[in-house]
Design an enzyme around this catalytic site. Structure first.
Site, PDB file in Angstrom:
ATOM      1  N   GLU A  55       1.682 -12.588   2.127  1.00 37.34           N
ATOM      2  CA  GLU A  55       1.588 -11.945   3.438  1.00 37.34           C
ATOM      3  C   GLU A  55       0.566 -12.643   4.334  1.00 37.34           C
ATOM      4  OE1 GLU A  55       1.980  -8.489   0.392  1.00 37.34           O
ATOM      5  OE2 GLU A  55       1.221 -10.544   0.418  1.00 37.34           O
ATOM      6  N   CYS A  86      -3.918  -7.221   2.262  1.00 46.08           N
ATOM      7  CA  CYS A  86      -2.786  -7.627   3.097  1.00 46.08           C
ATOM      8  C   CYS A  86      -2.407  -6.538   4.089  1.00 46.08           C
ATOM      9  CB  CYS A  86      -1.604  -8.005   2.215  1.00 46.08           C
ATOM     10  SG  CYS A  86      -1.938  -9.480   1.226  1.00 46.08           S
TER      11      CYS A  86
END
Length: 149
Positions: A55, A86
């Protein structure tokens, strides 16, 4: 393009992580026009960087591409539910929507362990959709960890 299409793209990225000994997670960030603006797969071992999750890699690439750290109205497709780090990065980037495949019952921060993306007490909520390609993504992860045991 459909959510299934973009999740398939994220899955293909996850496949690139596995031969490197990385946990096979892939991510694609798509803008409001339906264009991929960031891609990534786990590279924490390869880069000796604990923040090099799929991510974060996708967010970094997109921010450079957009020349802006705010990635408004974008959708992030990820093969595994994001962790707290993330999810926090997604909030700061103002991602509009998260689509993930498999839940992470140990560290998932989009509902499994906690939900960093629901907007409270943060200043930006992220819409969460899940389950697209869940079986394929979960199997990829299960097989990876079975080989490591």
């Amino acid at each position: 393009m459909s959510d299934s299409y973009w999740m398939q793209q994220a899955y293909e990225l996850a496949l690139q992580a596995e031969p490197l000994g990385e946990v096979p997670v892939g991510a694609v960030l798509v803008d409001e026009c339906g264009q991929a603006i960031g891609r990534g797969f786990n590279q924490v071992i390869t880069k000796n960087d604990p923040t090099a999750h799929a991510e974060v890699q996708a967010l970094r690439e997109a921010a450079v591409y957009q020349q802006n750290y705010r990635l408004l109205n974008s959708t992030l497709y990820v093969t595994l539910e994001p962790c707290v780090m993330c999810a926090g990065a997604m909030v700061h980037a103002r991602i509009k929507r998260l689509v993930f495949a498999a839940r992470d019952i140990k560290v998932g921060a989009a509902g499994s362990v906690c939900n960093v993306l629901n907007g409270h007490p943060w200043n930006h909520p992220v819409q969460i959709d899940e389950g697209i390609m869940v079986d394929a993504c979960a199997e990829l992860l299960s097989n990876f960890f079975a080989k490591r045991r």
